[in-house]
Design a protein around this motif. Structure first.
Motif, PDB file in Angstrom:
ATOM      1  N   LYS A 109       0.846  -1.404   0.004  1.00 37.86           N
ATOM      2  CA  LYS A 109      -0.014  -0.081   0.101  1.00 37.86           C
ATOM      3  C   LYS A 109       0.923   1.049   0.024  1.00 37.86           C
ATOM      4  N   ALA A 137       5.062  -4.262  -5.065  1.00 36.84           N
ATOM      5  CA  ALA A 137       3.622  -4.757  -5.336  1.00 36.84           C
ATOM      6  C   ALA A 137       3.486  -6.156  -5.644  1.00 36.84           C
ATOM      7  N   TRP A 138       4.379  -6.877  -6.564  1.00 34.38           N
ATOM      8  CA  TRP A 138       4.447  -8.307  -6.821  1.00 34.38           C
ATOM      9  C   TRP A 138       4.704  -9.411  -5.745  1.00 34.38           C
ATOM     10  N   TRP A 172       3.900   6.940 -13.429  1.00 34.69           N
ATOM     11  CA  TRP A 172       2.861   6.259 -12.837  1.00 34.69           C
ATOM     12  C   TRP A 172       2.760   5.102 -13.924  1.00 34.69           C
ATOM     13  N   ASP A 173       2.859   5.325 -14.971  1.00 33.18           N
ATOM     14  CA  ASP A 173       2.701   4.275 -16.144  1.00 33.18           C
ATOM     15  C   ASP A 173       3.544   2.890 -16.071  1.00 33.18           C
ATOM     16  N   PRO A 199       2.471  -0.893 -11.321  1.00 34.81           N
ATOM     17  CA  PRO A 199       1.045  -1.504 -11.046  1.00 34.81           C
ATOM     18  C   PRO A 199       0.338  -0.983 -10.120  1.00 34.81           C
ATOM     19  N   LEU A 200      -0.211   0.209 -10.446  1.00 34.05           N
ATOM     20  CA  LEU A 200      -1.060   0.993  -9.221  1.00 34.05           C
ATOM     21  C   LEU A 200      -2.236   0.437  -8.799  1.00 34.05           C
ATOM     22  N   ASP A 201      -2.846  -0.425  -9.885  1.00 35.42           N
ATOM     23  CA  ASP A 201      -3.918  -1.190  -9.497  1.00 35.42           C
ATOM     24  C   ASP A 201      -3.670  -2.181  -8.247  1.00 35.42           C
ATOM     25  N   ILE A 202      -2.578  -2.688  -7.932  1.00 35.82           N
ATOM     26  CA  ILE A 202      -2.228  -3.357  -6.614  1.00 35.82           C
ATOM     27  C   ILE A 202      -2.218  -2.587  -5.506  1.00 35.82           C
ATOM     28  N   TYR A 203      -1.674  -1.264  -5.894  1.00 39.74           N
ATOM     29  CA  TYR A 203      -1.676  -0.396  -4.492  1.00 39.74           C
ATOM     30  C   TYR A 203      -3.097   0.021  -4.235  1.00 39.74           C
ATOM     31  N   PHE A 204      -3.947   0.188  -5.193  1.00 39.57           N
ATOM     32  CA  PHE A 204      -5.282   0.846  -4.894  1.00 39.57           C
ATOM     33  C   PHE A 204      -6.345  -0.210  -4.960  1.00 39.57           C
TER      34      PHE A 204
END
Length: 184
Positions: free
Chosen positions: A18, A45-46, A175-176, A179-184
């Protein structure tokens, strides 16, 4: 231009990811804007195993492998630089972040695999270091905000880099590349 692998270390293995890597995303953007080839391995993230970290390190002929972060990341950073030196012996290994800036000489002694450390205003020192590497220059003592190893591998620390007076000159974080989807 350098081929750069940025490794975002695991921050707290027992916690869900997070902690968005804002500083590393800015470092990535600065290098990308300067024309370097930047790849990110976001271990935070991973949560990969050692085999995946080694695979990422051996995926290309990296000129620079950079990692760093908070003190809680030290174990993963240590493993990363040890694997990097083993898998990519020719790559320059660069450290940065709070874990280094708080005690740079001690950290460089504890991580003998590292070649450089960026202290303080990394968003100016980082591109300065990359420019010197690209040009084949070795005048590291003239690069403010740097800790480095000289020809005999002795640790040397340069003067402090002045603060950036206007942060609006920095690019937007890359940001591209994360993997921001993992953080949010």
């Amino acid at each position: 231009m350098a081929k750069i692998l940025l490794v975002n270390p695991v921050i707290r293995a027992e916690d869900n990811p997070k902690h968005v890597p804002y500083g590393l995303a800015l470092v990535a953007a600065v290098a990308d804007k300067a024309g370097h080839e930047v790849q990110v391995f976001d271990a935070n993230a991973w949560r990969p195993g050692d085999a995946m970290l080694r695979e990422a390190l051996s995926a290309d002929k990296w000129d620079v492998i950079a990692t760093g972060g908070m003190t809680t990341s030290y174990g993963y950073i240590k493993k990363t630089v040890q694997f990097a030196r083993e898998v990519c012996p020719e790559a320059k290994i660069v450290l940065g972040g709070g874990f280094l800036s708080s005690m740079p000489t001690d950290i460089m002694e504890m991580l003998p695999e590292a070649d450089f450390g960026v202290i303080g205003e990394s968003f100016v020192t980082w591109p300065d270091l990359l420019e010197r590497l690209d040009a084949g220059r070795t005048d590291w003592g003239r690069c403010l905000g740097l800790i480095y190893r000289d020809e005999e591998r002795a640790v040397r620390l340069t003067g402090s880099r002045p603060l950036i007076p206007n942060l609006d000159v920095l690019p937007l974080p890359a940001w591209d590349m994360f993997p921001l989807d993992i953080y949010f």
